[in-house]
Design a protein around this motif. Sequence first.
Motif, PDB file in Angstrom:
ATOM      1  N   ASP A  15      99.664  14.494  94.287  1.00 60.21           N
ATOM      2  CA  ASP A  15     100.888  14.050  93.604  1.00 60.21           C
ATOM      3  C   ASP A  15     102.100  14.411  94.464  1.00 60.21           C
ATOM      4  O   ASP A  15     102.186  15.535  94.970  1.00 60.21           O
ATOM      5  CB  ASP A  15     100.974  14.754  92.240  1.00 60.21           C
ATOM      6  CG  ASP A  15     102.235  14.362  91.487  1.00 60.21           C
ATOM      7  OD1 ASP A  15     102.208  13.321  90.825  1.00 60.21           O
ATOM      8  OD2 ASP A  15     103.252  15.078  91.604  1.00 60.21           O
ATOM      9  N   PHE A  29     105.189  15.268  93.913  1.00 58.95           N
ATOM     10  CA  PHE A  29     106.134  16.317  93.516  1.00 58.95           C
ATOM     11  C   PHE A  29     105.491  17.675  93.260  1.00 58.95           C
ATOM     12  O   PHE A  29     106.145  18.581  92.750  1.00 58.95           O
ATOM     13  CB  PHE A  29     106.921  15.866  92.281  1.00 58.95           C
ATOM     14  CG  PHE A  29     108.142  15.027  92.602  1.00 58.95           C
ATOM     15  CD1 PHE A  29     108.607  14.876  93.901  1.00 58.95           C
ATOM     16  CD2 PHE A  29     108.845  14.408  91.583  1.00 58.95           C
ATOM     17  CE1 PHE A  29     109.743  14.125  94.185  1.00 58.95           C
ATOM     18  CE2 PHE A  29     109.989  13.648  91.856  1.00 58.95           C
ATOM     19  CZ  PHE A  29     110.439  13.508  93.156  1.00 58.95           C
ATOM     20  N   VAL A  58     109.075   7.487  92.361  1.00 59.27           N
ATOM     21  CA  VAL A  58     107.900   8.308  92.662  1.00 59.27           C
ATOM     22  C   VAL A  58     106.736   7.856  91.788  1.00 59.27           C
ATOM     23  O   VAL A  58     106.890   7.704  90.574  1.00 59.27           O
ATOM     24  CB  VAL A  58     108.218   9.794  92.434  1.00 59.27           C
ATOM     25  CG1 VAL A  58     106.959  10.641  92.521  1.00 59.27           C
ATOM     26  CG2 VAL A  58     109.238  10.251  93.479  1.00 59.27           C
ATOM     27  N   PRO A  82     103.303   8.926  90.403  1.00 56.10           N
ATOM     28  CA  PRO A  82     102.489  10.131  90.290  1.00 56.10           C
ATOM     29  C   PRO A  82     101.041   9.842  90.679  1.00 56.10           C
ATOM     30  O   PRO A  82     100.569   8.712  90.541  1.00 56.10           O
ATOM     31  CB  PRO A  82     102.603  10.497  88.809  1.00 56.10           C
ATOM     32  CG  PRO A  82     102.950   9.215  88.106  1.00 56.10           C
ATOM     33  CD  PRO A  82     103.764   8.428  89.083  1.00 56.10           C
ATOM     34  N   MET A  85     102.212  15.521  82.595  1.00 58.18           N
ATOM     35  CA  MET A  85     103.332  16.221  83.243  1.00 58.18           C
ATOM     36  C   MET A  85     103.707  15.547  84.562  1.00 58.18           C
ATOM     37  O   MET A  85     104.886  15.432  84.889  1.00 58.18           O
ATOM     38  CB  MET A  85     103.033  17.710  83.403  1.00 58.18           C
ATOM     39  CG  MET A  85     101.830  18.049  84.241  1.00 58.18           C
ATOM     40  SD  MET A  85     101.431  19.834  84.204  1.00 58.18           S
ATOM     41  CE  MET A  85     100.002  19.831  85.313  1.00 58.18           C
ATOM     42  N   ALA A  86     102.719  15.083  85.329  1.00 63.19           N
ATOM     43  CA  ALA A  86     103.044  14.414  86.600  1.00 63.19           C
ATOM     44  C   ALA A  86     103.780  13.102  86.336  1.00 63.19           C
ATOM     45  O   ALA A  86     104.713  12.743  87.069  1.00 63.19           O
ATOM     46  CB  ALA A  86     101.774  14.163  87.416  1.00 63.19           C
ATOM     47  N   TRP A 125     107.413  14.298  85.453  1.00 63.68           N
ATOM     48  CA  TRP A 125     108.292  14.788  86.530  1.00 63.68           C
ATOM     49  C   TRP A 125     108.603  13.686  87.548  1.00 63.68           C
ATOM     50  O   TRP A 125     109.673  13.706  88.163  1.00 63.68           O
ATOM     51  CB  TRP A 125     107.818  16.102  87.137  1.00 63.68           C
ATOM     52  CG  TRP A 125     106.523  16.147  87.906  1.00 63.68           C
ATOM     53  CD1 TRP A 125     106.127  15.360  88.944  1.00 63.68           C
ATOM     54  CD2 TRP A 125     105.458  17.118  87.719  1.00 63.68           C
ATOM     55  NE1 TRP A 125     104.882  15.758  89.405  1.00 63.68           N
ATOM     56  CE2 TRP A 125     104.466  16.829  88.683  1.00 63.68           C
ATOM     57  CE3 TRP A 125     105.251  18.203  86.858  1.00 63.68           C
ATOM     58  CZ2 TRP A 125     103.278  17.573  88.787  1.00 63.68           C
ATOM     59  CZ3 TRP A 125     104.075  18.947  86.969  1.00 63.68           C
ATOM     60  CH2 TRP A 125     103.103  18.624  87.912  1.00 63.68           C
ATOM     61  N   ALA A 126     107.703  12.722  87.699  1.00 60.23           N
ATOM     62  CA  ALA A 126     108.019  11.576  88.566  1.00 60.23           C
ATOM     63  C   ALA A 126     109.166  10.783  87.954  1.00 60.23           C
ATOM     64  O   ALA A 126     110.140  10.456  88.635  1.00 60.23           O
ATOM     65  CB  ALA A 126     106.787  10.685  88.740  1.00 60.23           C
TER      66      ALA A 126
END
Lengths: 243, 243
Positions: free
Chosen positions: A111, A113, A132, A134, B139-140, B143-144
Amino acid sequence: MTEKTGTLYGVGVGPGDPELLTLKAVRLIEAADVVAFFAKKDRPGHAFRITGDRISKSAISMRLEYPYTTEIPVDNPKYRAAMANFYDTSAAMIATHLREGRNVAVLCEGDPFLYGSFIYLFDRLEEFTCEVIPGVTAMAGCWAEAAAPMTRGTDVLNIVPGTLDEDQLTSRLTGADAAVIMKVGRNLPKIQRALARAGLADRAVYVERGTQKESKIERLSEKTDEPAPYFSLVLVPGENPSA
Amino acid sequence: MTEKTGTLYGVGVGPGDPELLTLKAVRLIEAADVVAFFAKKDRPGHAFRITGDRISKSAISMRLEYPYTTEIPVDNPKYRAAMANFYDTSAAMIATHLREGRNVAVLCEGDPFLYGSFIYLFDRLEEFTCEVIPGVTAMAGCWAEAAAPMTRGTDVLNIVPGTLDEDQLTSRLTGADAAVIMKVGRNLPKIQRALARAGLADRAVYVERGTQKESKIERLSEKTDEPAPYFSLVLVPGENPSA
């Protein structure tokens, strides 16, 4: 002649198995004007290996070769200066493409981030539109392959880089319900000592190259002294009882 | 007549955007003889919504309806008994299909082994061949979408369920470089107090329904008193300086 500025894509490509690419990653990689990827000297680059045959023949390929990876310690000022310079130069090359209207996809293992080198480009390219995508993380690939459910109910999961010193590692692991230790490599003996001090050594599982053909899974306590690659992980699955 | 026993697949379907399915998840969902998914009463089920149109018309669909989700506290003995019975019954139905040679894909939001209900089926079906397909975590996805790089360098990331009590939450958050708080819902006011006590309130970002059309992102400090859905998250991105 004015051109529309391109978009920067940070594309998570997953842990290693090319089938763990997302549909969105495939679509963006196939359509990108420029495809950039990080690689270690004399290596094809892990993200490139995962996605290589998806890249359009007409795309511009941009190999970003790390000046160092594990050759010198990360706290060496020479390392820091060389890496900062490397990210500055890489970001400048990408910015040129974006300004000329080309979309740039940066391939990111796992991933983007979560400990991704992509973050250092993102930090430098704030003025551009960025999306972005993921990806499946390396740790999720590893715990699936190890058949190790990580967290149930109220379990807390601590994700800890193995590059911390032994005391820091021990304190971050002590009392954890479940843990993942990233960036193992040459840090393995130190990690083993920290896990023992935190009372977690018996539950620890070592996973090397998870989801790839050459993957290896073993109890950490049974691991012999062979060196570990940088992209190996240690998992400490939670022990919360089942519902 | 003997039949080959079927395989149990725990298939991560990602955080919500159907394009964040992996190629492997798509392949296995399309090929499965039986597709099982969890759902709340009177709801279609989040994992089913993500993948609904991928399921073969000839597949047997198995809706596993939770007896409770947030109606009564998780530490209520009635809740525990009902949930244990629910997982026993669900596992028994799946076991019947597996014994009769049918492959069963259980759809799992996010990743199956990170707080997934699938774990409670996995725990009960150990005798069968099982493969887990990792997925992009909620969560990924969050946050992306929040454009929030989480961890750089030696950052430690703590993943903490919002269902812990305020003192436990505070102690698990204190000193964290970066954090994710899962299972927010009605726990939000308690989480806000714990973040303030841990000195992290200013950095916290609230994300609701990440990667979905109706997603919502705001600084937690600016969030008004509206209730939060169970599948909302709080992110505390790391502050490690860039390389």
